[in-house]
Design a protein around this motif. Structure first.
Motif, PDB file in Angstrom:
ATOM      1  N   ILE A 325     -30.800 -39.675  -4.677  1.00 56.97           N
ATOM      2  CA  ILE A 325     -30.447 -39.786  -6.047  1.00 56.97           C
ATOM      3  C   ILE A 325     -29.191 -40.560  -5.866  1.00 56.97           C
ATOM      4  N   ASP A 326     -28.975 -41.751  -6.557  1.00 53.59           N
ATOM      5  CA  ASP A 326     -28.026 -42.403  -6.159  1.00 53.59           C
ATOM      6  C   ASP A 326     -27.197 -42.832  -7.413  1.00 53.59           C
ATOM      7  N   SER A 327     -25.839 -42.364  -7.783  1.00 53.42           N
ATOM      8  CA  SER A 327     -24.953 -42.301  -8.869  1.00 53.42           C
ATOM      9  C   SER A 327     -23.947 -43.464  -8.721  1.00 53.42           C
ATOM     10  N   ALA A 328     -24.199 -44.621  -9.264  1.00 52.77           N
ATOM     11  CA  ALA A 328     -23.257 -45.878  -9.095  1.00 52.77           C
ATOM     12  C   ALA A 328     -21.983 -45.706  -9.715  1.00 52.77           C
ATOM     13  N   LEU A 329     -20.951 -46.086  -9.075  1.00 53.99           N
ATOM     14  CA  LEU A 329     -19.269 -45.989  -9.573  1.00 53.99           C
ATOM     15  C   LEU A 329     -18.929 -47.248 -10.058  1.00 53.99           C
ATOM     16  N   ASP A 330     -19.011 -47.886 -11.045  1.00 55.28           N
ATOM     17  CA  ASP A 330     -18.410 -48.893 -11.721  1.00 55.28           C
ATOM     18  C   ASP A 330     -18.682 -50.278 -10.750  1.00 55.28           C
ATOM     19  N   ARG A 346     -32.276 -47.157  -8.875  1.00 60.67           N
ATOM     20  CA  ARG A 346     -33.417 -46.140  -9.035  1.00 60.67           C
ATOM     21  C   ARG A 346     -33.330 -45.043  -7.918  1.00 60.67           C
ATOM     22  N   THR A 347     -34.146 -43.913  -7.901  1.00 58.72           N
ATOM     23  CA  THR A 347     -34.251 -43.147  -6.784  1.00 58.72           C
ATOM     24  C   THR A 347     -35.017 -43.859  -5.704  1.00 58.72           C
ATOM     25  N   SER A 348     -34.834 -43.244  -4.449  1.00 57.46           N
ATOM     26  CA  SER A 348     -35.501 -43.891  -3.305  1.00 57.46           C
ATOM     27  C   SER A 348     -35.663 -42.569  -2.274  1.00 57.46           C
ATOM     28  N   PHE A 349     -36.269 -42.945  -1.099  1.00 55.48           N
ATOM     29  CA  PHE A 349     -36.452 -42.379  -0.061  1.00 55.48           C
ATOM     30  C   PHE A 349     -35.955 -42.773   1.154  1.00 55.48           C
ATOM     31  N   SER A 350     -35.489 -41.765   2.115  1.00 62.55           N
ATOM     32  CA  SER A 350     -34.997 -42.326   3.460  1.00 62.55           C
ATOM     33  C   SER A 350     -35.567 -41.377   4.565  1.00 62.55           C
ATOM     34  N   PHE A 351     -35.452 -41.925   5.838  1.00 55.07           N
ATOM     35  CA  PHE A 351     -36.034 -41.119   6.998  1.00 55.07           C
ATOM     36  C   PHE A 351     -34.989 -41.159   8.141  1.00 55.07           C
ATOM     37  N   GLY A 352     -34.877 -39.847   8.661  1.00 53.30           N
ATOM     38  CA  GLY A 352     -33.535 -39.815   9.685  1.00 53.30           C
ATOM     39  C   GLY A 352     -34.611 -39.208  11.000  1.00 53.30           C
ATOM     40  N   LEU A 353     -33.599 -39.562  11.936  1.00 53.38           N
ATOM     41  CA  LEU A 353     -34.071 -39.100  13.477  1.00 53.38           C
ATOM     42  C   LEU A 353     -32.763 -38.819  14.093  1.00 53.38           C
ATOM     43  N   GLY A 354     -32.600 -37.625  14.731  1.00 52.95           N
ATOM     44  CA  GLY A 354     -31.364 -37.470  15.370  1.00 52.95           C
ATOM     45  C   GLY A 354     -31.146 -36.393  16.452  1.00 52.95           C
ATOM     46  N   PHE A 355     -30.118 -36.188  16.923  1.00 52.24           N
ATOM     47  CA  PHE A 355     -29.895 -35.182  18.151  1.00 52.24           C
ATOM     48  C   PHE A 355     -28.551 -34.240  17.486  1.00 52.24           C
ATOM     49  N   ALA A 356     -28.887 -33.032  17.813  1.00 48.04           N
ATOM     50  CA  ALA A 356     -27.904 -31.985  17.535  1.00 48.04           C
ATOM     51  C   ALA A 356     -27.449 -31.054  18.670  1.00 48.04           C
ATOM     52  N   HIS A 357     -26.064 -30.852  19.096  1.00 42.98           N
ATOM     53  CA  HIS A 357     -25.785 -30.225  20.159  1.00 42.98           C
ATOM     54  C   HIS A 357     -24.745 -29.100  19.864  1.00 42.98           C
ATOM     55  N   LYS A 358     -24.817 -27.800  19.771  1.00 42.60           N
ATOM     56  CA  LYS A 358     -24.309 -26.911  19.119  1.00 42.60           C
ATOM     57  C   LYS A 358     -23.939 -27.127  17.677  1.00 42.60           C
ATOM     58  N   ASN A 359     -22.600 -27.446  17.399  1.00 44.59           N
ATOM     59  CA  ASN A 359     -22.336 -27.752  15.903  1.00 44.59           C
ATOM     60  C   ASN A 359     -22.133 -29.329  15.572  1.00 44.59           C
ATOM     61  N   ALA A 360     -22.381 -30.123  16.767  1.00 34.96           N
ATOM     62  CA  ALA A 360     -22.343 -31.386  16.437  1.00 34.96           C
ATOM     63  C   ALA A 360     -23.478 -32.204  16.268  1.00 34.96           C
ATOM     64  N   SER A 361     -23.450 -33.480  15.811  1.00 32.94           N
ATOM     65  CA  SER A 361     -24.684 -34.098  15.593  1.00 32.94           C
ATOM     66  C   SER A 361     -24.584 -35.350  15.430  1.00 32.94           C
ATOM     67  N   ILE A 362     -25.521 -36.358  15.898  1.00 30.88           N
ATOM     68  CA  ILE A 362     -25.587 -37.851  15.315  1.00 30.88           C
ATOM     69  C   ILE A 362     -26.891 -38.261  14.873  1.00 30.88           C
ATOM     70  N   LYS A 363     -27.085 -38.946  13.936  1.00 29.52           N
ATOM     71  CA  LYS A 363     -28.275 -39.182  13.237  1.00 29.52           C
ATOM     72  C   LYS A 363     -28.364 -40.613  12.720  1.00 29.52           C
ATOM     73  N   LEU A 364     -29.674 -41.154  13.134  1.00 32.22           N
ATOM     74  CA  LEU A 364     -30.042 -42.714  12.701  1.00 32.22           C
ATOM     75  C   LEU A 364     -30.867 -42.473  11.379  1.00 32.22           C
TER      76      LEU A 364
END
Length: 395
Positions: A325-330, A346-364
Motif C-alpha cells: 500500500i503506497d501513500s504518496a506525499l505531495d 494503486r496497490t501492488s505486489f513485491s517479491f524478495g530474496l535475502g540472507f540473514a545472519h543473526k540480527n543482520a540481513s540483506i535482501k533484494l
C-alpha cells in the motif's frame, strides 16, 4: 527488468534446492534400544513421516530410517517421533465421503507418532493429509486412539462420535479435573495439550510441560531498522503521444522499520511482517516541445509472508512476497507547459530474496509494476523498482 525477474526465479530455485538438503543435530533409537547422536535431514514434515534420512556425521553416508528399523528419533529442539503399533480409524471426514457407521473402523498399523506431551499421561499426534488423530497412553500402557468421528445419520445429517470425552473422563480422573473440563475440551491440539498438562500436574506438582515451554520461550517478534537503495524506472502514456516518456535507472535511498511475527508451526520457518518505508523517485525528461519533471515521494507499507531456509543456527536464506500500500506525499508529474498530474498509486505486489545472519540481513526486493495515476482513466504511468535493503533487528 525482465532479466531481473529471470534472475529472481533462478536464484530462488537454486537456494530452494540447496537449502532443502540440510541435516540437523538429533538422535535415533534403533530396535535394540541403542541411542545414537546423529544428523537428521529436516524435510519440514507436514504429515507424519514414514521414513527419514540421517547420517552419523557430516562425512558419513546417508542412511534411511523407517518404522522397521527405528523406534524413536528427534531433531534437537524439534519434534520427537515414536514408533507405535496400534489401531487407527482412517474414516474420511469429507462430507461426500462420510461413513454411515458411527463407530470407529480400526485397522492395525505401525506408525511414527509425534509426541506432544510426556508424563504420567502421554499425548501423541498423527496427521496424514486431512486425517488428524490423537493417541494417548497412561504409565506406558498400550497406546490407544482418542476417538472422534464424523458420520452420516440415517436421516443424512452429520453426526459426531465424541467418545474421546468419555475416554478422558474414565481414564484421566484427578482432583483438579471436573466433568465440565471434559465437556469443554475439543478434539484440537491446543485443548488436548492443556487437558493432559492439567492431569500430569495433578499427578506430579513438579511437572513441567516441555512442549509448552518451547512454544512460550521461542522468539515471536522481531523489530528492526531497514535502509537501502532503489534502482527504479517509470513510464508515462497518454493519448497525446508527444507527452509520452520513459525514465530509467534512477537511484535513491529508502529507509523505515519492520515488525515481524514468527508463526507457531513448521519450526519457525514462516512469518508475517509489516514494513513501512519512506522512498522517493525524481527524474526529468526533455520532450519534443517541453520538459517534464517527476517528483514522487511516498510511505510504502508492505504486508507480507516470509519463508526461511535455515543453513545453520545463525544463518538462513529467506524469500517473501508482500502486498504493498503506497501513500504518496505531495507527488506530481509536472509538465512545463501542459497539465500536471497528481501521483496517486494503486496497490501492488513485491517479491524478495535475502540472507540473514543473526540480527543482520540483506535482501533484494523487486516490484514489477505499480500504477501511479489511479485518478485518471485514459492516462497511465507504471513504476518498477529493484531495491537492495539492509536490515538490523534490535528486538
Amino acid at each position: 527488468m525482465k532479466q531481473v525477474l529471470a534472475l529472481f526465479i533462478l536464484l530462488f530455485l537454486s537456494f530452494n534446492t540447496f537449502s532443502q538438503v540440510t541435516f540437523e543435530p538429533g538422535y535415533i533409537i534403533d530396535n535394540s534400544g541403542q541411542k545414537t547422536i546423529c544428523l537428521i535431514k529436516n524435510n519440514d514434515w507436514e504429515n507424519n513421516p514414514e521414513s527419514f534420512d540421517y547420517k552419523i556425521n557430516e562425512a558419513a553416508t546417508v542412511l534411511e530410517g523407517n518404522v522397521y528399523n527405528i523406534a524413536e528419533f528427534s531433531i534437537d529442539n524439534g519434534k520427537k517421533y515414536l514408533r507405535q503399533k496400534l489401531e487407527i480409524d482412517r474414516s474420511k471426514s469429507l462430507v461426500k465421503r462420510l461413513s454411515k457407521n458411527k463407530n470407529p473402523e480400526f485397522i492395525t498399523e505401525t506408525l511414527f507418532l509425534e509426541q506432544l506431551l510426556e508424563g504420567d499421561a502421554n499425548l501423541f499426534y498423527y496427521e496424514d493429509s486431512n486425517l488428524i488423530r490423537f493417541f494417548y497412553n497412561i504409565n506406558n500402557s498400550p497406546t490407544e486412539q482418542l476417538v472422534y468421528k464424523k458420520y452420516l445419520t440415517p436421516d443424512n445429517r452429520i453426526g459426531e462420535n465424541t467418545d474421546f470425552k468419555k475416554q478422558l473422563w474414565d481414564e484421566l480422573k484427578c482432583d483438579n479435573l471436573s466433568l465440565d473440563d471434559v465437556k469443554t475440551t475439543d478434539y484440537k491440539k491446543s485443548e488436548l495439550i492443556e487437558f493432559f498438562t492439567l492431569y500430569n500436574q495433578c499427578k506430579n506438582p513438579a511437572y513441567v510441560n516441555t512442549t509448552a515451554s518451547k512454544i512460550n520461550n521461542r522468539k515471536v517478534f522481531n523489530l528492526g531498522l531497514r535502509a537501502g537503495l532503489n534502482s527504479a524506472s517509470m513510464d508515462f502514456k497518454s493519448p497525446q503521444s508527444s507527452t509520452n516518456f520513459n525514465l530509467d535507472n534512477s537511484s535513491s535511498l529508502r529507509f523505515g522499520i519492520e515488525l515481524e511475527a514468527t508463526l507457531p508451526f513448521n519450526r519457525n520457518k514462516w512469518s508475517i511482517f509489516i514494513q513501512p518505508m519512506y522512498q522517493s523517485f525524481e527524474g526529468e525528461a526533455q520532450l519534443e516541445f517541453q520538459n517534464v519533471f517527476v517528483d514522487y515521494k511516498s510511505i510504502e507499507t508492505s504486508i507480507g509472508v516470509r519463508h526461511y531456509f535455515f543453513l545453520n543456527p545463525d544463518s538462513k536464506i529467506f524469500i517473501n512476497s508482500a502486498f504493498q500500500i503506497d501513500s504518496a506525499l505531495d507527488s506530481y508529474i509536472d509538465f512545463e507547459t501542459s497539465s500536471d498530474f497528481e501521483i496517486a498509486p494503486r496497490t501492488s505486489f513485491s517479491f524478495g530474496l535475502g540472507f540473514a545472519h543473526k540480527n543482520a540481513s540483506i535482501k533484494l526486493n523487486y516490484n514489477p509494476r505499480r500504477a501511479l495515476l489511479s485518478n485518471y482513466a485514459a492516462i497511465s504511468s507504471d513504476y518498477k523498482v529493484l531495491s537492495l535493503v539492509f536490515g538490523y533487528n534490535f528486538l
